[in-house]
Design a protein around this motif. Structure first.
Motif, PDB file in Angstrom:
ATOM      1  N   UNK A  55     164.700  65.122  12.914  1.00  0.00           N
ATOM      2  CA  UNK A  55     164.481  65.968  11.745  1.00  0.00           C
ATOM      3  C   UNK A  55     164.563  67.446  12.096  1.00  0.00           C
ATOM      4  N   UNK A  56     165.304  68.171  11.288  1.00  0.00           N
ATOM      5  CA  UNK A  56     165.330  69.632  11.403  1.00  0.00           C
ATOM      6  C   UNK A  56     165.211  70.190  10.002  1.00  0.00           C
ATOM      7  N   UNK A  57     164.478  71.196   9.747  1.00  0.00           N
ATOM      8  CA  UNK A  57     163.629  71.848  10.739  1.00  0.00           C
ATOM      9  C   UNK A  57     162.409  70.989  11.060  1.00  0.00           C
ATOM     10  N   UNK A  58     161.815  71.279  12.203  1.00  0.00           N
ATOM     11  CA  UNK A  58     160.604  70.555  12.593  1.00  0.00           C
ATOM     12  C   UNK A  58     159.468  70.930  11.672  1.00  0.00           C
ATOM     13  N   UNK A  59     158.703  69.935  11.311  1.00  0.00           N
ATOM     14  CA  UNK A  59     157.483  70.169  10.545  1.00  0.00           C
ATOM     15  C   UNK A  59     156.356  69.464  11.281  1.00  0.00           C
ATOM     16  N   UNK A  60     155.155  69.808  10.925  1.00  0.00           N
ATOM     17  CA  UNK A  60     154.007  69.136  11.541  1.00  0.00           C
ATOM     18  C   UNK A  60     154.091  67.633  11.297  1.00  0.00           C
ATOM     19  N   UNK A  61     154.499  67.222  10.107  1.00  0.00           N
ATOM     20  CA  UNK A  61     154.553  65.794   9.783  1.00  0.00           C
ATOM     21  C   UNK A  61     155.605  65.065  10.618  1.00  0.00           C
ATOM     22  N   UNK A  62     156.776  65.678  10.861  1.00  0.00           N
ATOM     23  CA  UNK A  62     157.790  64.992  11.673  1.00  0.00           C
ATOM     24  C   UNK A  62     157.331  64.854  13.119  1.00  0.00           C
ATOM     25  N   UNK A  63     156.614  65.856  13.614  1.00  0.00           N
ATOM     26  CA  UNK A  63     156.085  65.770  14.979  1.00  0.00           C
ATOM     27  C   UNK A  63     155.023  64.684  15.061  1.00  0.00           C
ATOM     28  N   UNK A  64     154.084  64.664  14.106  1.00  0.00           N
ATOM     29  CA  UNK A  64     153.035  63.638  14.117  1.00  0.00           C
ATOM     30  C   UNK A  64     153.629  62.245  13.945  1.00  0.00           C
ATOM     31  N   UNK A  65     154.651  62.113  13.110  1.00  0.00           N
ATOM     32  CA  UNK A  65     155.283  60.811  12.914  1.00  0.00           C
ATOM     33  C   UNK A  65     155.926  60.329  14.212  1.00  0.00           C
ATOM     34  N   UNK A  66     156.639  61.219  14.899  1.00  0.00           N
ATOM     35  CA  UNK A  66     157.266  60.843  16.171  1.00  0.00           C
ATOM     36  C   UNK A  66     156.207  60.441  17.196  1.00  0.00           C
ATOM     37  N   UNK A  67     155.108  61.163  17.256  1.00  0.00           N
ATOM     38  CA  UNK A  67     154.030  60.807  18.193  1.00  0.00           C
ATOM     39  C   UNK A  67     153.425  59.454  17.835  1.00  0.00           C
ATOM     40  N   UNK A  68     153.166  59.214  16.547  1.00  0.00           N
ATOM     41  CA  UNK A  68     152.611  57.916  16.128  1.00  0.00           C
ATOM     42  C   UNK A  68     153.526  56.767  16.539  1.00  0.00           C
ATOM     43  N   UNK A  69     154.829  56.999  16.482  1.00  0.00           N
ATOM     44  CA  UNK A  69     155.805  55.963  16.791  1.00  0.00           C
ATOM     45  C   UNK A  69     156.074  55.835  18.287  1.00  0.00           C
ATOM     46  N   UNK A  70     155.522  56.721  19.105  1.00  0.00           N
ATOM     47  CA  UNK A  70     155.743  56.664  20.545  1.00  0.00           C
ATOM     48  C   UNK A  70     157.078  57.237  20.960  1.00  0.00           C
ATOM     49  N   UNK A  71     157.688  58.003  20.079  1.00  0.00           N
ATOM     50  CA  UNK A  71     158.969  58.643  20.378  1.00  0.00           C
ATOM     51  C   UNK A  71     158.709  59.918  21.163  1.00  0.00           C
ATOM     52  N   UNK A  72     158.226  59.736  22.375  1.00  0.00           N
ATOM     53  CA  UNK A  72     157.841  60.870  23.216  1.00  0.00           C
ATOM     54  C   UNK A  72     157.799  60.429  24.667  1.00  0.00           C
ATOM     55  N   UNK A  73     157.901  61.414  25.557  1.00  0.00           N
ATOM     56  CA  UNK A  73     157.723  61.142  26.981  1.00  0.00           C
ATOM     57  C   UNK A  73     156.997  62.312  27.613  1.00  0.00           C
ATOM     58  N   UNK A  74     156.436  62.057  28.785  1.00  0.00           N
ATOM     59  CA  UNK A  74     155.634  63.051  29.493  1.00  0.00           C
ATOM     60  C   UNK A  74     156.427  63.541  30.700  1.00  0.00           C
TER      61      UNK A  74
END
Length: 191
Positions: A55-74
């Motif tokens: 998603x562009x532009x980034x919004x707080x909701x798109x970031x939180x949604x990606x985190x909830x879904x585990x679409x992230x790495x450390x």
């Protein structure tokens, strides 16, 4: 390698299922004789969580949604900077069928693909146990067994990247429609 948190994470996934992992720094800046030790500026740069979203532009909701879904790495960026060039996804040889954090059905030709900006040691974990390891910048691993698969990457023996898992599950049993069941029953009952 943060052994205890990673072991606890794997155990939590085994007991409760999907559990998203993110990174954070435990910072304790202190001053002594006018000198600053363990400065916040340095400590808060030791661990990054990269969020994957289209998603562009980034919004707080798109970031939180990606985190909830585990679409992230450390990432531990002191060892190298992934600059979002780390990829871990499931594919069937033609299409991507899931990325880190997703549930994926075990289908024919399913593979897990890892891509890095440069060669490093890649370790694949299945259900919290080391499944395989290699030294490369691209690795495609065929998947024959359901399980929780995650990746750890190290540079020069030091931890660098930690993926969220891809959850591979067995195919759902085929469900017959009422009409198919009636047709099958008629054939079985025929003399």
């Amino acid at each position: 390698r943060p052994d205890d948190p990673l072991r606890a994470w794997d155990e939590l996934i085994a007991r409760r299922g999907r559990t998203v992992g993110i990174g954070g720094a435990d910072a304790h800046e202190f001053h002594l004789l006018g000198l600053k030790f363990a400065p916040y500026e340095a400590l808060f740069q030791m661990v990054r969580t990269h969020v994957l979203t289209s998603a562009t532009p980034l919004t707080a909701e798109t970031v939180y949604d990606a985190l909830r879904r585990g679409h992230a790495y450390v990432e531990i960026p002191l060892l190298g900077d992934a600059q979002c060039a780390f990829e871990f996804f499931a594919d069937d040889g033609r299409h991507v069928v899931g990325i880190m954090g997703d549930d994926v059905e075990l289908i024919p030709d399913l593979s897990l693909t890892i891509r890095l900006p440069s060669a490093a040691t890649i370790t694949l974990f299945r259900d919290g146990q080391v499944a395989d390891s290699t030294q490369s910048d691209v690795w495609r691993v065929p998947v024959a067994t359901p399980g929780v698969y995650r990746v750890e990457v190290s540079l020069s023996g030091k931890p660098w990247l930690f993926s969220n898992p891809i959850y591979v599950h067995a195919p759902a049993p085929a469900v017959q429609t009422l009409r198919e069941r009636d047709t099958t029953q008629s054939i079985v009952d025929s003399p």
